[in-house]
Design a protein around this motif. Structure first.
Motif, PDB file in Angstrom:
ATOM      1  N   GLU A 183      -4.695   1.520   0.546  1.00 59.37           N
ATOM      2  CA  GLU A 183      -6.317   0.158   0.648  1.00 59.37           C
ATOM      3  C   GLU A 183      -5.870  -0.749   1.337  1.00 59.37           C
ATOM      4  N   ARG A 184      -4.347  -0.866   1.347  1.00 57.33           N
ATOM      5  CA  ARG A 184      -3.673  -2.042   2.573  1.00 57.33           C
ATOM      6  C   ARG A 184      -3.110  -1.504   3.598  1.00 57.33           C
ATOM      7  N   PRO A 185      -3.581  -1.081   4.995  1.00 58.58           N
ATOM      8  CA  PRO A 185      -2.904  -0.134   5.747  1.00 58.58           C
ATOM      9  C   PRO A 185      -2.023  -0.685   6.274  1.00 58.58           C
ATOM     10  N   ARG A 218      -3.566   5.405  10.669  1.00 60.18           N
ATOM     11  CA  ARG A 218      -3.989   6.287   9.985  1.00 60.18           C
ATOM     12  C   ARG A 218      -3.981   7.457   9.868  1.00 60.18           C
ATOM     13  N   ASP A 249       3.993  -4.835  18.545  1.00 59.89           N
ATOM     14  CA  ASP A 249       4.044  -4.752  17.093  1.00 59.89           C
ATOM     15  C   ASP A 249       4.796  -6.445  16.470  1.00 59.89           C
ATOM     16  N   TYR A 288     -11.453  -2.957   7.054  1.00 60.34           N
ATOM     17  CA  TYR A 288     -10.550  -2.475   7.180  1.00 60.34           C
ATOM     18  C   TYR A 288      -9.497  -2.358   6.298  1.00 60.34           C
ATOM     19  N   GLY A 289      -9.261  -3.577   6.171  1.00 61.90           N
ATOM     20  CA  GLY A 289      -8.300  -3.397   5.319  1.00 61.90           C
ATOM     21  C   GLY A 289      -7.008  -4.212   5.005  1.00 61.90           C
ATOM     22  N   MET A 290      -6.801  -4.936   6.244  1.00 61.13           N
ATOM     23  CA  MET A 290      -5.709  -5.291   7.179  1.00 61.13           C
ATOM     24  C   MET A 290      -6.008  -6.766   6.979  1.00 61.13           C
ATOM     25  N   GLN A 291      -4.696  -7.119   6.755  1.00 58.82           N
ATOM     26  CA  GLN A 291      -4.203  -8.945   6.561  1.00 58.82           C
ATOM     27  C   GLN A 291      -3.756 -10.176   7.847  1.00 58.82           C
ATOM     28  N   ALA A 302      -2.897  -0.913  12.397  1.00 62.28           N
ATOM     29  CA  ALA A 302      -2.412  -0.187  11.683  1.00 62.28           C
ATOM     30  C   ALA A 302      -2.986   0.706  10.470  1.00 62.28           C
TER      31      ALA A 302
END
Lengths: 438, 588
Positions: free
Chosen positions: A389-391, B265, B43, B229-232, B261
C-alpha cells in the motif's frame, strides 16, 4: 537480574521435582484440532497465506538470507537463539517431517528427534491454530518453498538453559490447552481473535510474561493478554488500555498502521517492522478489518473515533510548542537540540505530518518505560518497510554521530516530557550503554 | 569483446525521471525491464541525509551530485567558424549524475507549456505573418497539441505531487491563479506553498501595476501527500538546500520520492548502476535496434539485447548516443538537411536585484520553488510584430536559499574580497531580493549538436560538439523584460537596484552558471525530414528506439522544462503500451 535469578531458581526446583516424571512419562503429541478430510488439499495460495499470518519469515529468514533457511539470531533474556532451516531440504531442513511431526512442532514445540524447542518458537500460540491451517502450512513448506541445504548456527545457551528437558517441565506448567474456541456470536470478531491469538502470535511480544516467562494469558479472556511486553529491550506496547494507541486511534488509522507500517500518528520501528514487512501487509482487507475489530473489542476504551478534518482555527499552542516557537537561544539543551535536529520533520507541535513524519506527542515509543527503542531510533535512525500500500521505505537518519551521550540524554528527556508526554528522564549512562549495544 | 547478457524486453538508458516513469509504465505491461544507470545509486537516506547533505561547499560549489567532466563532457563553440574546446569545468549547465539524475537536484519549478508554444511556428505565422520569422530561425511546431497532452501533464503532476494554484480550470478563470495558463482539467494535487516576504512584496507591487501574480507551481510539497503509486511526500520545511542538493526531508519531488521504491517492488524490474551505455546497436538493415552495449565499473563491455530501447539519459547524452549509434541522419548546418543534432536551444534569463537597508528577508528560510510569478509578458501575451522579437518570459520573485558562499548578493561596486567586502556582507546579508525573468530561447540554423572532429572521451568515442550563441531576437526579448521588471522594482522603492540582462552583442559564456535547461537535438515533429522523432518520441528511422526528455523540444519553452518532460514521458509511454507493443512498427 533479580527476576532472572528467581526464574533460574524456580526452573531448577521444578526440574528436580520433575526429573522422575520426565524419565518415565512419554512425550505426547497434541492431536489435530478440528476435523479435516483425509484428502484435504489447501486452495491455491492458502498455505502461503497461513505462513504470512504466522509470520514464519520474520524469524526463519535471515537478513539477506534465502527464504526460510534460518540463521537469524533471536535475542532472548537467556541468550541468543538461532532460528532453524525450515525449508524442505531433507538433511538440514524439515524435508523429512511427516504431517504429525510438523504438527508436533507447531503445537508442542517438540522436534522430530524429541528435543524441546525454546519457546522463542511461539508454540504457545500456534497450538491454538486450526488443523486446516496446519495442513495448509505443511503443504506450503513441503511443496511451495525452495529447499536450501544450509546448516545454521546451533543454539548454545549457558547452563541451565542448555538443558532442554527443562522446557518439558515448563511446558507442563506454562502451556494452555490447545485449540481455538470461537467465543463471539460475531464471525468478524471470531476471525480477528483467531488471527491475533493463534498464528498471528501477537501475545508473544505484546503480552507480559509471568514469573516463569510464559505469556500472561494467550487469549482475550485473560486480563494480562496484550497488556504490553518487551522484546530485545524494546517495549512492545500495551494494546488494550484505554490510553493505548489501538484504542485511541480510529479503526481506519489502526488498519493503515497494520497494513503499511504507518498512519497519521505513528510509524513502525524495531521488531514490529518485520511483522509489517513479512506478515501484516499481506493480510486481506477482511482479515485486517477483523483484527482491528477484535483489538478494539477487547480494549478498555470505546475505540477511537475517525478524526474530523481540521477546522481553520489553530489551537492555542501548549507550553512546549510555545517554547520551541519562541526560538529563544537561552532555552535548555533538550528543546534546543530538538529544534536543531528534529523539528524540521516532527514540527514544534510534535505532530509530524500524516503518514510521513510520526507524531512524538503521545508516541508510545517515546514514553515507554523501556527507553531502548527511543534511544535506538535517535542514535541509529529507523527505516519503514516497503509495503504494497505504501511502497516508500521512508527513513529517519541516525543522530548518533552528531550527538554526544549527554546530548541524546537531554533530548530524550525533553521528548519524554514534552507536549502531553509524561515519562521520566533518561540519564547519560543509559545512553552510553545503548550506544555501545547498538 | 563484449560479453552477451540475457535478453530483456526493454532496456532503459538512464534512471532519472523519465527512465523511472517508463520503467514503471512498461513493467505494468508485464515486460522484463532493465535500467542501466552510469552513475551511483542514491537514496534519501543515506545520500541526502541531514545534516550531511546541507553542505554548500561539497554540493553547491564542488558539484557533489553532478557529472564529472573527466567522465563525461562535450566541446563547445559559439559560431561555425570557431574551434570547439572541451567543457572541462562545470559552469553554465550542470547535468546530474546517478540514480534520480537531475531529478534529485532541481529546484522543483514545474510548469506546463502554453497552448501557443506547442504550435509556435503556426501561431507566429497565423498571428503575425511568416515574414517576422528571421531567416536563420528554425522554429517548428511540436507535432502534438496541448489538448492531447493535458491528461499526461495531469498524470505527471499527480505523480510528482505539485503544489500550486490553478488559474484556468476547463476554461474558467480562477482568482489567484495564472489567468494566462492553458486550461487544466483540474486543480493542482496540493495547495500552494506559503510565501516568503520578498515574494509577497513583489506580488503586491505587480498587483498595483495591474498584473496578475500567482504562486509558482512547486514540486516542493506543501503538505503530506500520497501519489498514485502510493509514494509519499512530507511537507517542505523551507530548509534552503534545494537546488544542487538532494532533499533531506522527502519534500521535493524526485524519482526517489515519487517512483523508485514502488518500482523496485516489481519483480520484472531490475537496474544496474555504474553501467555506462556506449552505443545503441542496430540490426544490419538499420531499421531496428538489437540492444545496447554498456561498460561496467570494472571496464567490462556487455551487450544487452532488448526488443525495445528507451533513451532516458540527460538531453545531451541522448543526442550523443544517437549520433554515435547512427540513429537518424546527422544534421548539417550548411545544407539544413539531417535531423540528429538539429535545433539545440537553451534559456534566456535576466534579473534585477533590489537592496533594502531596513528590511530583513531572512533568506535562510527558502524553498526551491518558493515564489510569486506573473505571466503578463508570456509568449501568448506579446505582440511579436510590434515588439520585434519572438518569445516571452515569466517574471518571478522568491527566496530559494540564503547559503553563505553563493547567495551573498552585494550592491554594485562592492569589492569581491577584503575589509570592504566583509563590511558590505555584514551590512547587506539578508537585505536584498531579486526579480527574475525566465524566458524562451528560439532555435537557429547554426545552434546544433554534432560529433567533435578532434576530442574523444575516456572510451575513445568522439565527444559531442555544441555550437550555440545568443541571437539578436532573444536578446531583444530579454531587454524587453528589463523594461517591464525595472518599473516594478522601482515602485518598491529599494535603496539600491542592479539589473543584469544580456545586451546586444552578448556572446555565450560557459563559465557562469545559467541554467541546466539544455533542450533539443533530437526534436519531435510531423515530418521525418525536419525532426528526429515522431509525435510519440519514437525515432523515425529506428522504430524500437524511443527518446525521452527535453531532447525532443524543437525550441525552448519560456518555462522550466520538467513539467513538459514528464507529460511527454507519460504520453509516449501510453503510445508504447496501447499502440506499439501490440504491433511494433513506426507509429506514424
Amino acid at each position: 537480574m533479580k527476576t532472572l535469578l528467581k526464574i533460574i531458581g524456580l526452573l531448577v526446583l521444578l526440574g528436580l521435582v520433575a526429573v522422575a516424571a520426565i524419565a518415565f512419562v512419554p512425550i505426547r503429541a497434541t492431536p489435530p484440532q478440528g476435523q479435516v478430510a483425509a484428502d484435504f488439499k489447501p486452495a491455491e495460495g492458502q498455505g502461503e497465506y497461513a505462513m504470512r499470518l504466522a509470520d514464519c519469515a520474520a524469524c526463519h529468514t535471515a537478513e539477506g538470507g534465502k527464504p526460510f533457511a534460518g540463521g537469524r539470531p533471536i535475542e532472548s533474556p537467556f541468550g541468543t537463539i538461532w532460528s532453524t532451516n525450515i525449508t524442505p531440504d531433507p538433511e538440514t531442513g524439515i524435508g523429512g517431517y511427516t504431517l504429525d511431526e510438523f504438527r508436533h512442532v507447531l503445537y508442542d514445540g517438540v522436534r522430530r528427534d524429541g528435543a524441546h524447542l525454546y519457546p522463542a518458537m511461539p508454540y504457545e500460540n500456534y497450538r491454538m491454530a486450526s488443523e486446516e491451517d496446519v495442513r495448509a502450512l505443511y503443504d506450503y513448506f513441503m511443496n511451495g518453498v525452495e529447499p536450501v541445504k544450509s546448516e545454521v548456527k546451533k543454539t548454545a545457551l549457558d547452563f541451565p538453559f542448555n538443558q532442554r528437558w527443562g522446557i518439558r517441565v515448563w511446558d507442563w506448567v506454562g502451556l494452555a490447552s490447545p485449540g481455538f474456541k470461537p467465543r463471539y456470536n460475531n464471525p468478524v470478531l471470531n476471525r480477528g481473535a483467531y488471527i491475533v491469538e493463534t498464528l498471528g502470535h501477537c501475545g508473544a511480544c505484546h503480552s507480559p510474561r509471568t514469573p516463569i516467562f510464559a505469556q500472561d494469558g494467550t487469549d482475550g479472556t485473560s486480563d494480562g493478554f496484550l497488556r504490553g511486553g518487551e522484546i530485545a529491550g524494546w517495549s512492545a506496547p500495551d494494546l488494550r488500555g484505554a490510553k493505548s494507541a489501538p484504542q485511541l486511534w480510529s479503526a481506519s488509522q489502526l488498519k493503515a498502521y497494520l497494513a503499511s507500517g504507518r498512519n497519521n500518528h505513528s510509524a513502525v520501528t524495531g521488531e514490529m517492522s518485520l511483522v509489517v514487512q513479512d506478515s501484516l501487509q499481506y493480510l486481506t482487507n477482511e482479515d485486517l478489518d477483523a483484527v482491528v475489530a477484535y483489538l478494539r473489542h477487547i480494549g478498555d476504551g470505546d475505540g477511537g473515533k475517525e478524526e474530523l478534518p481540521a477546522s481553520g482555527e489553530k489551537p492555542a499552542p501548549d507550553a512546549t510548542t510555545a517554547l520551541l516557537n519562541s526560538a529563544d537561544p537561552s532555552m535548555d539543551l533538550g528543546p534546543r537540540l530538538y529544534l536543531d535536529n528534529c523539528g524540521a520533520c516532527h514540527f514544534t507541535n510534535g505532530k509530524g505530518a500524516d503518514g510521513v513524519f510520526p507524531e512524538l506527542d503521545g508516541n508510545s515509543l517515546v514514553t515507554a518505560d523501556q527507553v531502548t527503542g527511543l534511544l535506538h531510533v535517535i542514535l541509529n535512525g529507523s527505516r519503514l518497510p516497503s509495503t504494497r500500500e505504501r511502497p516508500a521505505d521512508l527513513a529517519m537518519p541516525g543522530f548518533g554521530k552528531r550527538l554526544s551521550d549527554e546530548e541524546v540524554a537531554a533530548l530524550a528527556t525533553f521528548l519524554r516530557g514534552a507536549w502531553s508526554n509524561k515519562a521520566g528522564p533518561v540519564d547519560t549512562a543509559t545512553v552510553a550503554a545503548n550506544r555501545s549495544g547498538s | 569483446m563484449a560479453t552477451n547478457a540475457p535478453k530483456k524486453d526493454v532496456v532503459i538508458v538512464g534512471l532519472g525521471w523519465t527512465g523511472s516513469i517508463l520503467a514503471m509504465e512498461l513493467c505494468e505491461e508485464g515486460l522484463e525491464v532493465l535500467a542501466l544507470e552510469r552513475g551511483d545509486d542514491r537514496d534519501t537516506v543515506p545520500d541526502f541525509k541531514y545534516p550531511e547533505v546541507a553542505d554548500e561547499l561539497k554540493y553547491g560549489v564542488r558539484y557533489g551530485f553532478m557529472q564529472k567532466p573527466r567522465n563525461s563532457t562535450l566541446t563547445v563553440r559559439r559560431t561555425l567558424e570557431e574551434t570547439a574546446l572541451p567543457y572541462r569545468m562545470l559552469g553554465s549547465f550542470l547535468p546530474g549524475d546517478g540514480v534520480g539524475g537531475a531529478g534529485i537536484h532541481w529546484n522543483g519549478h514545474n510548469w506546463r507549456p502554453m497552448v501557443e508554444e506547442l504550435r509556435l511556428r503556426s501561431y507566429v505565422e497565423e498571428s503575425f505573418g511568416a515574414d517576422i520569422i528571421p531567416e536563420d530561425m528554425t522554429i517548428q511546431d511540436w507535432g502534438v497539441d496541448y489538448d492531447e497532452l493535458e491528461p499526461y501533464f495531469d498524470r505527471f503532476e499527480k505523480v510528482a505531487g505539485i503544489a500550486g494554484q490553478a488559474g484556468n480550470i476547463n476554461g474558467k478563470i480562477v482568482e489567484g491563479g495564472n489567468p494566462f495558463e492553458a486550461p487544466r482539467s483540474g486543480d493542482f494535487p496540493m495547495p500552494p506553498l506559503p510565501q516568503t516576504v520578498d515574494a509577497m512584496m513583489f506580488a503586491d507591487a505587480a498587483r498595483k501595476m495591474g498584473y496578475h501574480p500567482f504562486p509558482r507551481p512547486a514540486a516542493n510539497a506543501s503538505q503530506a501527500y500520497t501519489n498514485p503509486y502510493g509514494m509519499q511526500l512530507g511537507p517542505c520545511n523551507f530548509c534552503g538546500f534545494c537546488e544542487r542538493f538532494g532533499c533531506l526531508n522527502y519534500s521535493k519531488s524526485s524519482p526517489q520520492t515519487c517512483v523508485l521504491a514502488a518500482l523496485k517492488r516489481k519483480s520484472n524490474f531490475s537496474y544496474k548502476v555504474n553501467s555506462e551505455v556506449l552505443k545503441v546497436e542496430l540490426a544490419p538493415d538499420g531499421k531496428t535496434a538489437t540492444g545496447v552495449t554498456y561498460v561496467t565499473a570494472e571496464g567490462e563491455e556487455v551487450f544487452q539485447p532488448a526488443d525495445l530501447v528507451i533513451l532516458a539519459a540527460y538531453q545531451l547524452h541522448n543526442v550523443h548516443l544517437m549520433l554515435l549509434s547512427g540513429i537518424g541522419q546527422p544534421y548539417d548546418p550548411a545544407t539544413g538537411e539531417g535531423v540528429t543534432g538539429k535545433n539545440y536551444a537553451y534559456q534566456m534569463n535576466g534579473g534585477t536585484s533590489l537592496f533594502f537597508k531596513d528590511i530583513e528577508f531572512n533568506p535562510f528560510v527558502g524553498a526551491g520553488s518558493n515564489g510569486m510569478v506573473i505571466d503578463d509578458f508570456a509568449i501568448n501575451q506579446i505582440d511579436f510584430g510590434k515588439e520585434g522579437f519572438i518569445g516571452g518570459s515569466y517574471i518571478s520573485s522568491g527566496t530559494t536559499n540564503g547559503q553563505p558562499i553563493r547567495s551573498m548578493r552585494l550592491p554594485p561596486g562592492t569589492p569581491s574580497w577584503g575589509t570592504a567586502w566583509k563590511q558590505a556582507t555584514k551590512e547587506w546579508y539578508g537585505h536584498s531580493m531579486s526579480i527574475g525573468s525566465h524566458g524562451s530561447n528560439m532555435a537557429y540554423r547554426d545552434t546544433y549538436l554534432d560529433l567533435d572532429p578532434t576530442y574523444k572521451d575516456r572510451h575513445g568515442r568522439p565527444l559531442m560538439r555544441m555550437t550555440f550563441n545568443w541571437k539578436p531576437n532573444d536578446i531583444r526579448m530579454t531587454q524587453f523584460m528589463k523594461t517591464k521588471i525595472e518599473p516594478i522594482a522601482e515602485s518598491m522603492s529599494p535603496d539600491i537596484m542592479q539589473s543584469s540582462y544580456k545586451s546586444e552583442g552578448a556572446m555565450y559564456d560557459v563559465r557562469p552558471y545559467q541554467t541546466t535547461h539544455n533542450v533539443g537535438g533530437a526534436i519531435m515533429g510531423t515530418d521525418p525530414k525536419t525532426s528526429a522523432l515522431n509525435r510519440y518520441l519514437q525515432s523515425w528511422d529506428v522504430h524500437n528506439v524511443f527518446v525521452m526528455g527535453a531532447t525532443a523540444f524543437p525550441q525552448n519553452l519560456q518555462y522550466n522544462p520538467t513539467g513538459m518532460v514528464g507529460g511527454l514521458a507519460y504520453w509516449s509511454a501510453n503510445a508504447i503500451r496501447k499502440d506499439y507493443l501490440p504491433n511494433p512498427r513506426p507509429l506514424v
